[in-house]
Design an enzyme around this catalytic site. Structure first.
Site, PDB file in Angstrom:
ATOM      1  N   ARG A 157     -40.350 -27.273   3.586  1.00  0.00           N
ATOM      2  CA  ARG A 157     -40.616 -26.000   4.282  1.00  0.00           C
ATOM      3  C   ARG A 157     -39.733 -25.798   5.508  1.00  0.00           C
ATOM      4  O   ARG A 157     -40.165 -25.190   6.489  1.00  0.00           O
ATOM      5  CB  ARG A 157     -42.093 -25.884   4.693  1.00  0.00           C
ATOM      6  CG  ARG A 157     -43.039 -25.815   3.521  1.00  0.00           C
ATOM      7  CD  ARG A 157     -43.191 -24.394   3.032  1.00  0.00           C
ATOM      8  NE  ARG A 157     -44.045 -24.361   1.849  1.00  0.00           N
ATOM      9  CZ  ARG A 157     -45.228 -23.786   1.807  1.00  0.00           C
ATOM     10  NH1 ARG A 157     -45.695 -23.184   2.864  1.00  0.00           N
ATOM     11  NH2 ARG A 157     -45.918 -23.790   0.690  1.00  0.00           N
ATOM     12  N   ARG A 166     -37.488 -11.419   6.899  1.00  0.00           N
ATOM     13  CA  ARG A 166     -38.550 -11.165   5.930  1.00  0.00           C
ATOM     14  C   ARG A 166     -39.382  -9.922   6.259  1.00  0.00           C
ATOM     15  O   ARG A 166     -40.115  -9.430   5.394  1.00  0.00           O
ATOM     16  CB  ARG A 166     -39.497 -12.376   5.885  1.00  0.00           C
ATOM     17  CG  ARG A 166     -39.166 -13.457   4.869  1.00  0.00           C
ATOM     18  CD  ARG A 166     -39.471 -13.027   3.430  1.00  0.00           C
ATOM     19  NE  ARG A 166     -40.722 -12.317   3.298  1.00  0.00           N
ATOM     20  CZ  ARG A 166     -41.925 -12.863   3.322  1.00  0.00           C
ATOM     21  NH1 ARG A 166     -42.068 -14.145   3.445  1.00  0.00           N
ATOM     22  NH2 ARG A 166     -43.012 -12.119   3.188  1.00  0.00           N
ATOM     23  N   ASP A 224     -40.617 -20.130  -4.422  1.00  0.00           N
ATOM     24  CA  ASP A 224     -42.000 -20.594  -4.370  1.00  0.00           C
ATOM     25  C   ASP A 224     -42.361 -21.170  -5.737  1.00  0.00           C
ATOM     26  O   ASP A 224     -41.769 -20.780  -6.752  1.00  0.00           O
ATOM     27  CB  ASP A 224     -42.971 -19.471  -3.994  1.00  0.00           C
ATOM     28  CG  ASP A 224     -44.329 -20.054  -3.593  1.00  0.00           C
ATOM     29  OD1 ASP A 224     -44.466 -20.502  -2.443  1.00  0.00           O
ATOM     30  OD2 ASP A 224     -45.225 -20.134  -4.455  1.00  0.00           O
ATOM     31  N   TYR A 284     -53.827 -23.465  -9.170  1.00  0.00           N
ATOM     32  CA  TYR A 284     -53.811 -22.051  -8.733  1.00  0.00           C
ATOM     33  C   TYR A 284     -54.282 -21.130  -9.858  1.00  0.00           C
ATOM     34  O   TYR A 284     -55.024 -20.166  -9.624  1.00  0.00           O
ATOM     35  CB  TYR A 284     -52.411 -21.641  -8.260  1.00  0.00           C
ATOM     36  CG  TYR A 284     -52.067 -22.214  -6.909  1.00  0.00           C
ATOM     37  CD1 TYR A 284     -52.693 -21.742  -5.759  1.00  0.00           C
ATOM     38  CD2 TYR A 284     -51.140 -23.239  -6.773  1.00  0.00           C
ATOM     39  CE1 TYR A 284     -52.397 -22.280  -4.505  1.00  0.00           C
ATOM     40  CE2 TYR A 284     -50.837 -23.778  -5.528  1.00  0.00           C
ATOM     41  CZ  TYR A 284     -51.465 -23.292  -4.408  1.00  0.00           C
ATOM     42  OH  TYR A 284     -51.185 -23.829  -3.174  1.00  0.00           O
TER      43      TYR A 284
END
Ligand code: 1CP
Length: 378
Positions: free
Chosen positions: A56, A69, A105, A180
């Protein structure tokens, strides 16, 4: 938007000054990065100091990331090759880390596979219709590289920009992706996931097998486009017992690594809280195993056996402590990495955090950690 050329800066970096070592193996990875400390350490070759990068490192701790962003949804940013290129380069310029990691991601290939997922700010990935049945599993398409062409484009641009600095590609491991998909979003207990694993083993097997083919294709795409190494993130596997990991998860992660083939780029395998089964994570087919802060690197090397390559393991929370605390901890970890090699037969140590950079981390602190690691000799 235009990508700022960084070659001049790269030339000033330590990687560009790595001396060629006659006889070193150059069997894998793009030629330009094969002499880099990161790639050499990830192949188990001796290096003069531990290479360093941060999970990260691209992201919310950097003001230049937040500025870029602003107004763009996370998944839209991941699909824009120019934005991906720029965000990936930001921490390399700022911190002079020894490797870049692709900005993307773990759910990006799932979106390409037709799954309805959003990354909700402050939450993480949220799935519109959680997976419950065989029909749900079969609705997840197998992807081809054409479905994630934007990633290949970004990797190609990055490899050209990065020169001698390696680019790490990555994907989510089948278990973490499954969590997820089954829970519908981030979960602490992973209860529905474990219930399916044990209650509907055939459905579980099919779901993980499908996810393994998607993950393998996503990684192959990044390798074909020029990534110098890949990391498989099984972030939440530490929720499992070693026996459950071995029986219900490892075969699928192994099939991902197997699909990449022998003699490809170095493969890194990482999970949080996986100290009880680091040896199994290595046995799944990894060259390098990421270790969180709970297990000392020397102990991790001991558990995995000779020839292991360890990556880690500064607790990211400690980066919020005063500098003298951080400095002591970085030095302790470097010493423990040397001990892992000298006493427990590890082949190399790659310095990293035990998990990703926390959003509140002062970027100056990350730069100082890199300087400190760079100043220390093996
Ligand atoms: O608004 C934002 O800026 C979104 C925050 C964010 C970012 C910057 C998310 C949402 N993902 C990312 C980028 C990202 N994700 C990278 C970038 C490259 C780098 O490391 O610099 C990487 C490698 C990932 C991988 C990822 N996504 C993992 C595995 C790594 C890990 O941290 O364990 C996981 C579990 C995810 C899911 C995810 N995506 C985003 C969040 C906040 C989460 C975690 C949610 C949760 O707690 O379950």
């Amino acid at each position: 938007m235009t990508v700022i050329r960084t070659m001049a800066l790269m030339d000033g970096q330590p990687e560009a000054r790595v001396d060629a070592q006659p006889g070193a193996s150059v069997t894998a990875g793009p030629a330009a990065t094969s002499r880099s400390r990161f790639v050499r350490a990830a192949r188990g070759e001796a290096v003069d100091r531990a290479p360093v990068w941060f999970m990260r490192q691209a992201g919310r701790s950097l003001p230049e990331y937040r500025a870029l962003r602003a107004g763009t949804a996370m998944l839209d940013a991941c699909r824009d090759p120019d934005l991906v290129t720029e965000i990936t380069l930001q921490p390399v310029r700022r911190h002079a880390v020894d490797a870049a990691i692709l900005f993307s991601d773990i759910v990006v290939p799932l979106v390409a596979a037709g799954v309805d997922i959003e990354i909700v700010p402050g939450v993480g990935p949220v799935v519109a219709k959680p997976v419950r049945t065989l029909a749900d599993v079969e609705a997840i398409k197998a992807i081809t590289c054409a479905d994630v062409e934007f990633v290949a484009t970004a990797v190609g641009q990055l490899v050209a920009e990065l020169g001698a600095t390696p680019l790490i590609g990555f994907a989510g491991a089948p278990f973490t992706l499954a969590s997820y998909l089954i829970e519908g979003g981030p979960s602490r207990e992973h209860a529905l996931t474990k219930a399916m694993m044990h209650g509907e083993p055939e459905l579980w097997r099919r779901l993980l097998a499908r996810l393994a083919t998607i993950t393998a294709e996503f990684l192959r795409t990044q390798i074909a486009a020029g990534a110098s190494a890949v990391q498989l993130f099984d972030s939440w596997a530490g929720a499992l017992s070693a026996a459950d990991y071995e029986n219900h998860v490892l075969p699928h992660s192994r099939s991902v690594f197997d699909a990449l083939g022998e003699g490809t780029v170095p493969k890194i395998h990482f999970g949080v809280g996986t100290g009880e089964f680091l040896h199994l994570m290595r046995a799944a087919g990894a060259d390098v195993v990421g270790v969180d802060w709970r297990v000392p690197l020397s102990e991790a090397a001991h558990r995995m056996g000779p020839g292991a390559i360890v990556q880690g393991n500064l607790d990211p929370a400690l980066l919020l402590a005063p500098w003298p605390v951080i400095e002591d901890e970085v030095r302790r970890i470097l010493a423990d990495g040397r001990r892992a090699v000298a006493e427990f037969g590890a082949a190399a140590h790659i310095f990293n955090l035990g998990h990703g950079v926390l959003p509140d981390t002062d970027p100056e602190v990350l730069s100082r950690v890199v300087e400190l690691v760079h100043a220390s000799q093996q």
